[in-house]
Design an enzyme around this catalytic site. Structure first.
Site, mmCIF file in Angstrom:
data_model
loop_
_atom_site.group_PDB
_atom_site.id
_atom_site.type_symbol
_atom_site.label_atom_id
_atom_site.label_comp_id
_atom_site.label_asym_id
_atom_site.label_seq_id
_atom_site.Cartn_x
_atom_site.Cartn_y
_atom_site.Cartn_z
ATOM 1 N N SER A 142 -16.791 15.921 55.616
ATOM 2 C CA SER A 142 -17.556 15.852 54.503
ATOM 3 C C SER A 142 -19.081 15.640 55.408
ATOM 4 O O SER A 142 -19.828 15.275 55.575
ATOM 5 C CB SER A 142 -17.896 14.934 53.368
ATOM 6 O OG SER A 142 -19.426 14.594 52.645
ATOM 7 N N TYR A 167 -16.462 4.867 53.818
ATOM 8 C CA TYR A 167 -15.664 6.479 53.399
ATOM 9 C C TYR A 167 -16.625 6.713 54.368
ATOM 10 O O TYR A 167 -15.593 8.224 55.174
ATOM 11 C CB TYR A 167 -16.728 6.284 51.833
ATOM 12 C CG TYR A 167 -16.086 7.821 51.517
ATOM 13 C CD1 TYR A 167 -14.724 8.377 51.390
ATOM 14 C CD2 TYR A 167 -17.033 8.779 51.684
ATOM 15 C CE1 TYR A 167 -14.493 9.705 51.327
ATOM 16 C CE2 TYR A 167 -16.968 10.476 51.892
ATOM 17 C CZ TYR A 167 -15.498 10.467 51.701
ATOM 18 O OH TYR A 167 -15.148 11.496 51.668
ATOM 19 N N LYS A 171 -14.586 9.506 57.744
ATOM 20 C CA LYS A 171 -14.685 10.681 58.017
ATOM 21 C C LYS A 171 -15.755 11.286 59.346
ATOM 22 O O LYS A 171 -14.987 12.086 60.399
ATOM 23 C CB LYS A 171 -15.993 11.319 57.200
ATOM 24 C CG LYS A 171 -15.033 11.635 56.047
ATOM 25 C CD LYS A 171 -14.504 12.003 55.656
ATOM 26 C CE LYS A 171 -13.535 12.659 54.871
ATOM 27 N NZ LYS A 171 -12.423 12.644 54.134
HETATM 28 P P1 NAD Z 1 -8.578 13.614 45.303
HETATM 29 O O1 NAD Z 1 -8.513 11.998 45.847
HETATM 30 O O2 NAD Z 1 -8.468 14.204 44.318
HETATM 31 O O3 NAD Z 1 -7.073 13.998 45.702
HETATM 32 C C1 NAD Z 1 -7.002 13.424 47.387
HETATM 33 C C2 NAD Z 1 -5.503 12.621 47.391
HETATM 34 O O4 NAD Z 1 -4.936 12.158 48.583
HETATM 35 C C3 NAD Z 1 -4.675 12.353 46.152
HETATM 36 O O5 NAD Z 1 -3.613 13.573 45.121
HETATM 37 C C4 NAD Z 1 -4.549 11.036 46.442
HETATM 38 O O6 NAD Z 1 -3.233 10.981 45.253
HETATM 39 C C5 NAD Z 1 -3.827 11.783 47.979
HETATM 40 N N1 NAD Z 1 -3.494 10.613 48.780
HETATM 41 C C6 NAD Z 1 -4.512 9.505 49.223
HETATM 42 N N2 NAD Z 1 -4.536 8.800 49.995
HETATM 43 C C7 NAD Z 1 -2.533 8.863 50.140
HETATM 44 C C8 NAD Z 1 -1.977 8.646 51.285
HETATM 45 N N3 NAD Z 1 -1.969 7.448 51.899
HETATM 46 N N4 NAD Z 1 -0.942 9.719 51.107
HETATM 47 C C9 NAD Z 1 -0.704 10.643 50.448
HETATM 48 N N5 NAD Z 1 -1.747 10.997 49.060
HETATM 49 C C10 NAD Z 1 -2.680 10.199 49.207
HETATM 50 O O7 NAD Z 1 -9.590 13.883 46.005
HETATM 51 P P2 NAD Z 1 -10.391 15.281 47.057
HETATM 52 O O8 NAD Z 1 -11.735 15.758 46.094
HETATM 53 O O9 NAD Z 1 -9.074 16.636 46.576
HETATM 54 O O10 NAD Z 1 -10.600 15.281 48.376
HETATM 55 C C11 NAD Z 1 -10.557 15.433 49.345
HETATM 56 C C12 NAD Z 1 -10.887 15.493 50.577
HETATM 57 O O11 NAD Z 1 -11.997 15.769 50.712
HETATM 58 C C13 NAD Z 1 -11.608 14.640 51.400
HETATM 59 O O12 NAD Z 1 -10.344 13.443 52.162
HETATM 60 C C14 NAD Z 1 -12.390 13.548 50.549
HETATM 61 O O13 NAD Z 1 -12.280 12.852 51.457
HETATM 62 C C15 NAD Z 1 -13.136 14.925 51.306
HETATM 63 N N6 NAD Z 1 -13.937 15.427 50.087
HETATM 64 C C16 NAD Z 1 -13.717 15.006 49.187
HETATM 65 C C17 NAD Z 1 -15.164 15.348 48.341
HETATM 66 C C18 NAD Z 1 -15.606 15.576 47.096
HETATM 67 O O14 NAD Z 1 -16.366 15.485 46.294
HETATM 68 N N7 NAD Z 1 -14.306 15.709 46.095
HETATM 69 C C19 NAD Z 1 -16.353 15.435 49.368
HETATM 70 C C20 NAD Z 1 -16.199 15.660 51.123
HETATM 71 C C21 NAD Z 1 -15.205 15.544 51.344
HETATM 72 C C1 WQD Z 2 -24.803 13.736 43.310
HETATM 73 C C2 WQD Z 2 -26.424 13.656 42.494
HETATM 74 C C3 WQD Z 2 -27.107 11.315 42.438
HETATM 75 C C4 WQD Z 2 -23.904 10.759 38.740
HETATM 76 C C5 WQD Z 2 -20.780 11.991 47.250
HETATM 77 C C6 WQD Z 2 -20.355 11.208 47.806
HETATM 78 C C7 WQD Z 2 -20.423 12.493 49.402
HETATM 79 C C8 WQD Z 2 -19.285 13.472 48.946
HETATM 80 C C9 WQD Z 2 -19.506 14.454 47.857
HETATM 81 C C10 WQD Z 2 -17.051 13.218 49.463
HETATM 82 C C11 WQD Z 2 -26.898 12.140 43.476
HETATM 83 C C12 WQD Z 2 -26.925 11.811 40.938
HETATM 84 C C13 WQD Z 2 -24.889 12.172 39.775
HETATM 85 C C14 WQD Z 2 -24.823 9.903 38.152
HETATM 86 C C15 WQD Z 2 -26.994 11.070 38.729
HETATM 87 N N1 WQD Z 2 -18.069 12.997 48.634
HETATM 88 N N2 WQD Z 2 -26.173 11.172 39.345
HETATM 89 N N3 WQD Z 2 -25.921 10.070 37.631
HETATM 90 O O1 WQD Z 2 -23.640 11.685 46.215
HETATM 91 O O2 WQD Z 2 -24.266 13.621 46.611
HETATM 92 O O3 WQD Z 2 -21.980 13.130 47.231
HETATM 93 O O4 WQD Z 2 -19.855 12.642 46.444
HETATM 94 O O5 WQD Z 2 -17.233 13.327 50.974
HETATM 95 O O6 WQD Z 2 -19.562 11.639 50.164
HETATM 96 O O7 WQD Z 2 -21.804 10.814 48.482
HETATM 97 O O8 WQD Z 2 -22.959 12.804 45.199
HETATM 98 O O9 WQD Z 2 -21.599 14.151 42.574
HETATM 99 O O10 WQD Z 2 -22.440 10.956 43.170
HETATM 100 O O11 WQD Z 2 -24.232 13.139 42.784
HETATM 101 O O12 WQD Z 2 -28.044 10.765 38.596
HETATM 102 O O13 WQD Z 2 -24.315 9.932 36.971
HETATM 103 O O14 WQD Z 2 -26.326 13.237 41.111
HETATM 104 O O15 WQD Z 2 -28.352 10.028 42.668
HETATM 105 O O16 WQD Z 2 -28.391 13.022 43.247
HETATM 106 P P1 WQD Z 2 -22.988 12.812 45.827
HETATM 107 P P2 WQD Z 2 -22.582 12.493 43.097
#
Ligand code: NAD
Ligand code: WQD
Length: 358
Positions: A142, A167, A171
């Site tokens: 991330s 969190y 990572k």
């Molecule tokens: P998500 O929660 O939709 O998907 C994660 C999946 O993992 C879920 O289906 C959940 O049931 C499964 N899971 C969690 N713990 C588990 C375990 N112990 N055993 C088996 N399954 C398990 O999340 P996502 O948005 O698809 O994110 C996927 C990955 O990407 C995560 O590692 C997250 O940290 C990373 N990531 C997400 C974002 C984002 O904004 N969505 C941004 C950066 C990184």
């Molecule tokens: C985006 C912008 C908020 C909600 C997060 C995690 C990051 C990564 C991606 C996993 C920000 C603003 C949001 C609302 C708002 N995930 N906002 N009102 O915080 O950039 O990133 O998701 O790795 O680690 O921190 O994403 O979508 O929460 O926010 O004003 O109700 O929208 O302040 O500026 P963020 P977000």
């Protein structure tokens, strides 16, 4: 390490559909990646414990691709369950590891739960892979590892800053665990640092499924627009940015998913320059919260009700990616724009509301 090219490709260099294990494959990013892997000819097995997703997503994937991915209900915290999965699927050639908890705020409330799930799952999957001599590993990292970056756009060369949340720390620690494991010579890996994945598949059949009140901006916008939430709160309008609201690099989920196909192919084809590589995945463009709201309104012709409130603790003012390394090395580039992201997110929300998905 076994040269993987010999079973991944035949003499004509045509893909012979190696099997890829996708952990967290029924989740948001995982499900879109399974679709893209299948479209590229890969055979996929999903491992998920469904703690943040639904089994029906497997049906949805089948509707899109015409092919049902294998699904195994496995909790990655349980190494024995992973071992059994590998014993049953001896032809797995690589792993894309999405399974983790992902909510920043929740991780501050329950840090041990986050360290337990995210780190045990990672260590367990790597240990079982090592035992089975499977060497190719793509990891979901991330942009949170950059914290508040010293320069923009932020490239992979930027310092990893002390994590703001447990969190984020999982990572950073995960990247270190992977890097150390690669040093043993038994693993090749790519960590993909996502910026802000948003939107849904253009079919409207899969998308993000936040349980409870969404933390993230785009799901909150679509839920507010459909009437599930009262008013959108914009967290802060006094940042040092052109309109005072925070800036992020939003990337369409389909673009993001395609990068995983490029990453696993790079590993299988032995094209890496280093056994451990890290790539940013973003569009290279930053948009403010107000610009996102405007893009949603223009794409859907729906007026959003919003109000400015206090800043959200831990939010960085602005961050967007230098993704040139991924462009050059993975041969991947994000194609879709903010309008595509908003339109697809809205289509998905409408389908959910109409009961067309579950
Ligand atoms: P998500 O929660 O939709 O998907 C994660 C999946 O993992 C879920 O289906 C959940 O049931 C499964 N899971 C969690 N713990 C588990 C375990 N112990 N055993 C088996 N399954 C398990 O999340 P996502 O948005 O698809 O994110 C996927 C990955 O990407 C995560 O590692 C997250 O940290 C990373 N990531 C997400 C974002 C984002 O904004 N969505 C941004 C950066 C990184
Ligand atoms: C985006 C912008 C908020 C909600 C997060 C995690 C990051 C990564 C991606 C996993 C920000 C603003 C949001 C609302 C708002 N995930 N906002 N009102 O915080 O950039 O990133 O998701 O790795 O680690 O921190 O994403 O979508 O929460 O926010 O004003 O109700 O929208 O302040 O500026 P963020 P977000």
């Amino acid at each position: 390490m076994e040269p993987l090219s010999k079973f991944a490709f035949n003499n004509n260099q045509r893909l012979m559909k190696p099997k890829i294990l996708v952990t967290g494959g029924t989740g948001y990013i995982g499900s879109h990646t399974v679709v893209e892997l299948q479209k590229s000819g890969f055979d996929v097995v999903i491992a998920d414990n469904l703690c943040n997703s639904k089994k029906e997503i497997v049906d949805q994937i089948e509707k899109i691709t015409g092919k049902r991915p294998k699904f195994e209900k496995v909790d990655l915290k349980n190494r024995e369950q992973i071992s059994q999965l590998f014993d049953k699927n001896t032809d797995i050639k690589g792993v894309i590891h999405f399974a983790a908890y992902k909510a920043v705020g929740e991780s501050m409330q329950f840090p041990l739960m986050y360290y337990h799930n995210n780190l045990f799952s990672l260590i367990n999957i790597l240990q079982v892979m090592m035992k089975h001599n499977i060497n190719n590993f793509v990891f979901s990292s991330s942009c949170t590892v950059y914290g508040n970056p010293d320069y923009l756009p932020v490239s992979e060369k930027a310092h990893v800053k002390p994590a703001i949340s447990p969190y984020g720390n999982t990572k950073q620690m995960s990247e270190e665990i992977i890097s150390d494991t690669v040093q043993t010579g038994n693993l090749r890996s790519i960590s993909l640092r996502y910026f802000n994945p948003v939107g849904a598949h253009n079919s409207g059949l899969i998308g993000e499924l936040p349980f409870g009140i969404p933390n993230n901006l785009v799901p909150f916008i679509t839920q507010a627009a459909i009437g599930k939430r009262k008013i959108l709160k914009v967290f802060g309008n006094d940042y040092q940015t052109p309109d005072g609201t925070c800036i992020r690099d939003y990337i369409h989920i389909e673009d993001l998913a395609k990068a995983h196909v490029a990453a696993i192919e790079r590993l299988l084809k032995l094209k890496q320059k280093d056994d451990y590589e890290v790539f940013n995945l973003g569009t290279g463009k930053g948009y403010s919260v107000l610009e996102v709201i405007k893009a949603f309104e223009e794409a859907t012709k729906i007026k959003l009700q919003y109000e400015f409130t206090e800043r959200r603790p831990g939010d960085v003012p602005q961050v967007w990616a230098d993704s040139s390394l991924a462009n050059n090395e993975l041969g991947w580039k994000a194609q879709k724009d903010l309008r595509d992201m908003m339109k697809s997110a809205w289509k998905w929300e409408k389908n959910l509301e109409a009961g067309k998905i579950f």
